[in-house]
Design an enzyme around this catalytic site. Sequence first.
Site, PDB file in Angstrom:
ATOM      1  N   GLY A  19      11.113  -1.092  -5.556  1.00 61.09           N
ATOM      2  CA  GLY A  19      10.940  -0.965  -6.885  1.00 61.09           C
ATOM      3  C   GLY A  19       9.412  -0.495  -7.345  1.00 61.09           C
ATOM      4  N   MET A  21       4.997  -0.483  -5.596  1.00 58.55           N
ATOM      5  CA  MET A  21       4.092  -0.578  -4.381  1.00 58.55           C
ATOM      6  C   MET A  21       2.722  -0.817  -4.908  1.00 58.55           C
ATOM      7  SD  MET A  21       3.930   1.456  -0.848  1.00 58.55           S
ATOM      8  CE  MET A  21       5.470   0.994  -0.437  1.00 58.55           C
ATOM      9  N   GLU A  22       2.038  -1.737  -4.580  1.00 60.35           N
ATOM     10  CA  GLU A  22       0.680  -2.228  -5.107  1.00 60.35           C
ATOM     11  C   GLU A  22      -0.336  -1.496  -4.302  1.00 60.35           C
ATOM     12  OE1 GLU A  22       1.378  -5.391  -2.271  1.00 60.35           O
ATOM     13  OE2 GLU A  22       2.502  -4.004  -3.382  1.00 60.35           O
ATOM     14  N   ASN A  23      -0.386  -0.217  -3.982  1.00 63.18           N
ATOM     15  CA  ASN A  23      -1.512   0.190  -3.298  1.00 63.18           C
ATOM     16  C   ASN A  23      -2.855   0.044  -3.846  1.00 63.18           C
ATOM     17  OD1 ASN A  23       0.583   1.772  -1.205  1.00 63.18           O
ATOM     18  ND2 ASN A  23       0.963   2.580  -3.073  1.00 63.18           N
ATOM     19  N   GLU A  56       3.091  -6.005  -9.750  1.00 63.42           N
ATOM     20  CA  GLU A  56       2.150  -5.161  -9.119  1.00 63.42           C
ATOM     21  C   GLU A  56       0.850  -4.964  -9.532  1.00 63.42           C
ATOM     22  OE1 GLU A  56       3.598  -3.944  -6.483  1.00 63.42           O
ATOM     23  OE2 GLU A  56       5.549  -4.423  -7.437  1.00 63.42           O
TER      24      GLU A  56
END
Length: 628
Positions: A19, A21-23, A56
Amino acid sequence: MERPLAQKPSCFVKDFNMGAMENKSLNVFNTSLTLAREDTATDDDYERIEGVIGHEYFHNWTGNRVTCRDWFQLTLKEGLTVYRDQEFSADMGSRARKRIEDVRILRAAQFPEDNGPMAHPIRPEKYAAIDNFYTATVYNKGAEVIRMYETLLGREGFRKGMDLYFERHDGSAVTCDDFRAAMQDANGRDLTQFERWYLQAGTPTVKATDSWDAETGTYSLTLGQKVPDTPGQVEKLPMQVPVRVGLLDRESGKELLSDTVLELTEESKTFELKLEEGATGKPVPSLLRGFSAPVKLEYDYSDEELSLLAAFDTDSFNRWESMQRLGSKAVLDAFAADDVDAFQPDAGFMDAMKRIVQDRVTEDLSLIAYALILPAESTLMQEAKPPIDPTRLHAARNRIRKVIASELKEDLQKRYEELTPPEDEPYVIDGPSASKRRLRNVLLAYLCTSGDAKAAELCGKHFKRAKGMTDKLAAFSCLCNMPDSEEAKEAIEQFLADAKGDANVIDKWFASQARADVDDLMPRVKKLMEHPEFSLKNPNRLRSVVSVFISSPQFHLPDGSGYDFALEMIPKVDALNPQVAARMANGAFRTWRLLDEQRQKMIQERLAKLTQAGLSKDAAEIVSKMQA
């Protein structure tokens, strides 16, 4: 220097397994969870987008500033951040509604995981493919474990623990034990036993029995717990379970005891609750208020007691839960009946449903809508006694829906018309408007259960008058259940034309048809896969057809054609996208041990063939665990 959250760069992609991604340097979002207009996104889409984007960005602290020492600590950031996004959405909208939604998801997705071959603790001890760590247990049950800290310590105590956690560990990579230590030290509490929630798999069952001493005004509640055996884990130790309770007067429904948290730490314990005000008889207990622990509650409620709780409980969650219990009983009684199609539910249940439809007092119409929805079949699968015929269970649930629609038709129609907006009323995206649409669309679904010409006409009118995607999709989904009607044929063409190439809208077009409640769903799904807009290479499009069908009741047709379809599709998808193939295998077969002998045999045969199919590490791990 930290970049303000609003300035953190993000990108949006349609070919994405997750859904979001919290890079740390770049948040990546699936377009299905970011792009929204009233004509392309439903009210539920808007709420999911709010939650995912919040999730996120909350990871900036719980995941990035304070991160995991190793992969085994994944729930440290994911469970905690799911809890944070749940609380954010609850503050932004309706807290009662949000709690119901979260528990519905937990029971539909995580409870089956806990009760099957994929059962694992929220802090797993081993893995073959790290992608398979991203489970409902790690995320959703992990969030419930965080919520239990708040229940045990109180809101202020929980905040003290969070403050100490950030103070100690900002800029560090830590463990779940470090989080527990912060909660413990900030509040002077011994939480050693609480670690078992991180160590032991399975959904505990809490059984309650009670007695009443009228002379002393003492209500005694005995709570016992049992943690079931799961693959690789037997003879579990007692958990630390917070059970929030209240007591209601049996005659008036008046609350005699407000929220009280009882801590169950032993296999069995009796709690004595002294009532200052006299009761007219043995009080009716309101147990596990707010779903204070992720457990299965067993208490021998009568239909009359459940009806009283549904009408008078001050806890919104338990009012809904009481209706769910009544609904489950009605469906499972029909399931056990000699003739499912002739079964009649108890008058008490029908009276309770009638009161809900006629309720003009409850301000949040979503609470009425959810009270009218029968428990999901994935939830009923966890409550029925194996071996289970899933197609018979589906027929039983449909039978109860048809009886409700028939016997309450006038009330349903009247409420539906009351909620139908004037044609010149503007379309508004806010909480009250979304709740109004949600209830109206639940009523529409009941009014269309007959599938006759009048139902098709009503649904077609609803579809044409829809000003936003919420109403349009609700009508379209109902029409897909009567695909031979002229209204349905017209809507199928119009919906796709209106999409104008919007991938998210086309996904909805596919998914509504792939989950239709029709006898010939399998050939219809295969025909959908021949459509030029379908592609196995796009994860969203693939899920909108293949994964949706695999989660439908028709997947379990007794001829095994659904299982053959999974056997065919999983290796094909695995060659393109191992992560999606692994989730597909899990979704298809995770409940197979609950099924009847013939279906179990068919699934075992397909799993054996998948073992020899040369699958990726991701999918092979799932298939292997299914057979263990």
